[in-house]
Scaffold this active site. Structure first.
Site, PDB file in Angstrom:
ATOM      1  N   LYS A   1      39.280  41.313  76.807  1.00  0.00           N
ATOM      2  CA  LYS A   1      40.110  41.063  77.984  1.00  0.00           C
ATOM      3  C   LYS A   1      41.262  42.062  77.950  1.00  0.00           C
ATOM      4  O   LYS A   1      41.809  42.348  76.876  1.00  0.00           O
ATOM      5  CB  LYS A   1      40.631  39.624  77.929  1.00  0.00           C
ATOM      6  CG  LYS A   1      41.437  39.197  79.162  1.00  0.00           C
ATOM      7  CD  LYS A   1      41.867  37.724  79.057  1.00  0.00           C
ATOM      8  CE  LYS A   1      42.637  37.264  80.292  1.00  0.00           C
ATOM      9  NZ  LYS A   1      43.047  35.846  80.207  1.00  0.00           N
TER      10      LYS A   1
ATOM     11  N   SER B   1      42.230  29.312  81.144  1.00  0.00           N
ATOM     12  CA  SER B   1      41.764  30.663  81.480  1.00  0.00           C
ATOM     13  C   SER B   1      40.545  31.156  80.724  1.00  0.00           C
ATOM     14  O   SER B   1      39.975  32.184  81.090  1.00  0.00           O
ATOM     15  CB  SER B   1      42.893  31.669  81.279  1.00  0.00           C
ATOM     16  OG  SER B   1      43.796  31.618  82.352  1.00  0.00           O
TER      17      SER B   1
ATOM     18  N   SER C   1      41.952  32.936  84.222  1.00  0.00           N
ATOM     19  CA  SER C   1      42.245  34.340  84.398  1.00  0.00           C
ATOM     20  C   SER C   1      41.273  35.273  83.670  1.00  0.00           C
ATOM     21  O   SER C   1      41.227  36.461  83.978  1.00  0.00           O
ATOM     22  CB  SER C   1      43.651  34.639  83.884  1.00  0.00           C
ATOM     23  OG  SER C   1      43.714  34.401  82.489  1.00  0.00           O
TER      24      SER C   1
END
Lengths: 97, 477, 484
Positions: C76, C175, C151
């Site tokens: 990420k 997330s 997210s």
């Protein structure tokens, strides 16, 4: 608590965010609805509850006092927006002691 | 109207750790800009603080020294504000739960009395970087080497009633932190800094007046001048029917005045909250016990002991205990055969201090160490040389010409104690100055100094002054 | 090939059936070919990936390979990667090449894993749909008209679409779990303190936790094994020993007590999602577990509390982005204040600014007690609810998300509606507990996740439960059409 444009401008200044008048109106409405959500907290009596800042029941660990870092100025400043003579440059700082 | 001054001080002492409070970067002073600012100090995305144990130890020592102890639980909080020398947009400090709570110190007043000054709290925090205002095409340069240096902020009660008391308190704290080995006290380099809260009120009134906060007080002299100026300013203002504003003022050493700081007109809202990257600092009994045993003899106790053990007056004892190095030197001097404690005290506070000041040398680096000076004082004590000659010998020792005995020998400075030799010189002086002898005998006692001077001159100062005096009196009477 | 587990790929690599270079090249080709439809990567680092793959092959030959050596993964874009742009989904850091590696990144580097690139995400991890990214929204591989969740939406979409074997994610309010649920993969949010936060760009420091996003529980165990462990650079890192997560995957479930959280089956829950979750719970009953209803009475307060705590911390955490030392700086600042205000206004997107302002307000003089302190107290109540529940049951179960993936643009106009997407996941972060999202039967042809919450440091138990379900179901093996 519902926020008006002046409130939003004050908050935006504290947070150092430039906002236009139109944006201020929009933020006032968005932030007010978020606050309405947040204020559901008021339904609970928390008189005798202690605050919990942290999920862990741990104490701060202490580091041995030794110098472990070497100079990496060049690397750190390679993406800096404006440098000169190893310094980060900003518009003139007014005296603040 | 009679006015009373009320002063409280906030002292920032940089702690003498090797590395920073939350990172492993060096705290050494004077490096090239930003070469001692690591990723944590720069506030790069993703970095995290880890607390330096030594900073906690040092704060704890201070707490014990002022009778406050160490709080078993203290919490770091974020103080949020934007400033270019503050890389993260917040300063990690302590707010509601500081590591050191209420304590006190005793200061000496001018009239030989003492006064207790309360310390409200002392807390750990990180120092900011520096903004350099030399002209970079109308911009400022930011150096973050200092960012993250550990600070102990020591907040006093508003207990001081004059600039003199404030200075005495500041000196006391200055002495204390250096005794404890937690701060080098170097004000020029900014290791020891002071802000002052000043107000005045009509004598007898219980409520405090409106205070002004003075910043930029970076020498003892400036503190006193700034405080005097500010007190006068406030009194003039009030007597003229004006009002004191609660504001931050900057001391301008060039003009010798304080003036309101620009750019701080808006009220600050620091939005303190517990720093979620750090956990509560928990101190246990073992930690405190270890601190207690490592605590050195503190200045007040040392002074008391010097008075009792060496029969010194309060003034001498204070001078000698003003810092640990001087006190250590003095005791080493006595151990090295310095003889009479009072004589030794005079030498340390007099000639030695003078020479150190003159050449800007620290007592720990003195070219005349305690052993050398002890050798000299031993020669005074056994009448080998007079005090006056000793000063010559001291200067020679200072220049590195050897120890006292070698210098006395090489220069033939040994005192003449052979009374036959002195008698002869005395007789010569009397014979050569008949006019003065006549006046002396007619009652002009002052001339004794003249005769002594003549004898000393003839002996190049090597005659024993006491002996000379006695012989002259005998001959002239 | 692209359906293989980490263990299978490792065995193939060690046996010489294929090389890491071939495997990596294969994934890079897939990304080039398929990611245009998804936008799941912000950066793809072909050269360094191939170089690492070659080194992994050497290491393989030298017999020094570990379970992750040579396995192509993605990080990420919230994890700092030395020499690679680390944008956090923001214009603010569009030009930021990190000068150092996050702890998680170093650990994978040492394990010999191949990093294909950095995945897209909501800006500074603030969002539940991956629509707040400066680099554009990510699309759900099951239906590209729909969001992947957020997210960590880029990581979820990339793993679901087989563009990486596995990926890292972070979870502040759901997330990892919510996008895992919406994309039909397995996502584990570990106990707070289990995985080092060093080098993970902070959103809300007391809630953030990194974790694995994978196609199976077995892979998640292998990934967590690399990620977990004490780090002296993170003061909140736990010194609890790390167990062998793989060793407990097959543990027996007989007698295990599962608590079904009654508050999570409320009116807001899509009935089809509820049915999928209940069906999965039935599977556990068949595997020998005992199921009881439990109550977390303060559940409804989790979202309000979170939207004080997280913005408050974020308002302070994001103050460092000021245009002075790195990141975006506005053009021609008039003065210092203008530099701050315009750099931040232009560098941050709308949602980030909203949260900064809410947090600033909640901490400001006169409001601290009513908002921040109050929220910290309710946080205590929420945490106590879990503590009481775990006195009677071993794990808690419920849905991850009230609905399946919604349409792109559907909730962007109303922040509060968007916030309610995380209604079942947020309390876990407030309490600091571990939780996992496991794919169960789809609803309306879109993936659904079962939420399993464990007690502190019970990651092995969660992986065990997820793995046992994945041995009797094959929901986790389904691949979205077009990404097989």
């Amino acid at each position: 608590m519902s926020l008006n444009r002046a409130d939003v401008e004050k908050i935006a200044h504290l947070a150092r965010l430039a906002i236009t008048e139109d944006e201020a109106e929009a933020y006032a409405s968005d932030l007010s609805s978020i606050l309405a959500l947040v204020e559901q907290m008021n339904a609970v009596d928390t008189q005798d509850v202690s605050p919990m800042a942290h999920p862990l029941h741990m104490a701060q660990r202490l580091r041995v006092d030794e110098v472990t870092e070497v100079d990496q100025r060049e690397r750190f400043q390679s993406t800096a927006p404006h440098i000169e003579a190893g310094l980060y440059l900003v518009p003139r700082v007014i005296e603040q002691g | 109207m009679e006015w009373e001054t009320v002063i409280g001080l906030e002292i920032h002492a940089q702690l003498a750790t090797r590395s920073k409070i939350f990172s492993g970067a060096s705290t050494a002073y004077g490096a090239d800009p930003n070469t001692q600012a690591c990723n944590v100090d720069l506030g790069l995305p993703g970095v995290l603080p880890v607390l330096n144990r030594e900073a906690v130890v040092m704060a704890g020592r201070f707490g014990l020294a002022i009778g406050a102890g160490v709080e078993r639980r203290s919490v770091f909080a974020r103080k949020n504000y934007f400033y270019p020398d503050l890389p993260k947009g917040y300063q990690i400090s302590q707010y509601e739960l500081p590591i050191v709570g209420r304590g006190q110190v005793t200061i000496d007043l001018e009239d030989d009395g003492t006064k207790v000054i309360g310390v409200t709290r002392a807390h750990l925090e990180e120092d900011a970087g520096k903004s350099l205002h030399e002209d970079f095409h109308g911009m400022s340069g930011i150096d973050l080497n200092r960012a993250g240096t550990p600070l102990l902020e020591i907040v006093s009660e508003p207990d001081m009633r004059s600039p003199k008391e404030a200075i005495a308190y500041m000196r006391k704290i200055h002495t204390l932190v250096r005794y404890l080995g937690i701060c080098d006290g170097n004000m020029q380099e900014g290791s020891f800094r002071c802000d002052a809260n000043v107000s005045v009120r009509p004598k007898g009134q219980a409520a405090f007046g409106t205070r002004a906060e003075l910043k930029n007080l970076n020498s003892f002299r400036f503190v006193e001048r700034a405080l005097r100026f500010e007190v006068e300013r406030q009194i003039d203002l009030l007597e003229g029917g004006g009002k004191v504003l609660q504001e931050t003022r900057l001391y301008d050493p060039e003009r010798g005045e304080t003036r309101p700081m620009r750019g701080k007109e808006e009220a600050n809202d620091y939005r303190y909250f517990p720093d979620p990257d750090l956990l509560p600092v928990e101190i246990d009994d073992d930690f405190v016990a270890a601190l207690e045993t490592s605590l050195p003899e503190l200045p007040d106790a040392k002074r008391q002991r010097f008075m009792e053990q060496y029969g010194l007056g309060r003034y001498d004892a204070s001078l000698l205990t003003a810092n640990r190095a001087t006190a250590d030197y003095y005791e080493a001097l006595l151990a090295a055969g310095g003889g009479d404690p009072k004589l030794a005290a005079n030498w340390v506070a007099g000639d030695l201090s003078g020479a150190l000041n003159r050449d800007g040398i620290d007592i720990a680096q003195s070219p005349v160490d305690a052993g050398l000076l002890g050798g000299l004082l031993a020669r005074i004590a056994d009448n080998t040389i007079s005090g006056k000659i000793a000063k010559q010998v001291f200067e020679a020792m200072w220049r590195g010409e050897g120890d006292a005995d070698a210098i006395i020998e090489a220069r033939g400075l040994k005192q003449i104690t052979d009374s036959g030799a002195i008698e002869k010189i005395v007789d010569d002086v009397i014979a050569n100055n008949p006019g003065q002898v006549e006046q002396f005998r007619a009652g002009k006692e002052k001339l004794m100094g003249f005769f002594v001077g003549q004898v000393m001159k003839a002996t190049q100062g090597k005659a024993n002054p006491k002996q000379v005096n006695e012989l002259l009196r005998k001959r002239l009477s | 090939m692209y359906d293989k587990t980490i263990a299978e790929l490792g065995a193939g690599l060690r046996a010489g059936d294929f090389s890491s270079l071939e495997l990596t090249q294969g994934y890079l080709d897939r990304i080039r070919r398929l990611d245009a439809a998804l936008n799941s990567f912000i950066s793809v680092v072909e050269d360094s990936a191939l170089e690492t793959a070659r080194a992994a092959d050497e290491r393989m030959k030298a017999g020094r390979a570990g379970p992750l050596t040579g396995i192509p993964i993605a990080h990420k874009d919230i994890f700092c990667t030395q020499g690679i742009k680390t944008s956090c989904g923001s214009r603010m850091l569009d030009n930021f090449v990190s000068p150092y590696d996050a702890a998680v990144v170093s650990r994978f580097r040492e394990a010999g894993a191949v990093v294909l690139g950095k995945t897209n995400m909501d800006e500074f991890a603030m969002g539940s749909s991956n629509e707040t990214s400066y680099f554009g929204p990510v699309r759900n591989p099951w239906d590209t008209e729909r969001v992947p969740g957020g997210s960590s939406g880029g990581s979820a979409a990339a793993v679901a679409a087989r563009l990486a074997v596995a990926a890292t994610g972070t979870d502040t309010g759901g997330s990892i779990r919510q996008p895992a649920s919406l994309c039909g993969i397995t996502g584990l949010k570990p106990t707070y303190g289990r995985v080092s936060r060093y080098g993970m760009i902070a959103f809300a420091s007391s809630l953030d936790q990194g974790g694995p996003m994978t196609r199976s529980a077995e892979d998640a165990a292998a990934m967590l094994q690399v990620m977990a462990g004490f780090d002296p650079r993170d003061s909140t890192s736990s010194e609890q020993p790390v167990p062998d997560y793989g060793a407990q995957l097959d543990a027996d479930l007989a007698g295990l007590r599962i608590g079904l959280v009654q508050e999570y089956f409320d009116a807001g829950l899509d009935p089809a999602v509820a049915q999928s979750v209940r069906d999965a719970v039935e599977e556990y009953r068949r595997l020998g577990a005992e199921v009881v209803e439990v109550s977390l009475p303060n559940s409804a307060l989790a979202v309000p509390t979170y939207y004080v705590v997280a913005p408050a911390e974020c308002s302070s955490n994001l103050s460092r982005f000021d245009g002075v030392r790195y990141g975006y700086r506005c053009a021609q600042p008039r003065d210092l204040e203008d530099l701050y205000k315009r750099s931040r206004a232009e560098g941050f997107g709308a949602e980030v600014k909203r949260r900064i302002m809410i947090g600033t307000y909640a901490l400001s003089a006169g409001y601290y007690d009513a908002y921040y302190l109050k929220a910290q107290k309710i946080r205590h109540l929420i945490s106590s609810d879990f503590r009481r529940a775990f006195e009677t049951v071993d794990v808690l179960m419920g849905p991850v998300s009230p609905t399946t993936a919604f349409r792109v643009g559907e909730k962007t106009d109303d922040p509060v509606t968007m916030y309610l997407s995380d209604i079942y996941t947020i309390a876990v972060n407030l309490a600091g507990l571990p939780a996992i999202s496991v794919p169960v039967a789809p609803a309306q042809n879109m993936p659904v996740g079962l939420h399993i919450v464990g007690n502190y440091f019970a990651e092995a138990r969660l992986l065990n439960l997820a793995h046992r379900l994945q041995q009797v179901t094959d929901w986790h093996k389904q691949a979205p059409a077009g990404f097989v």
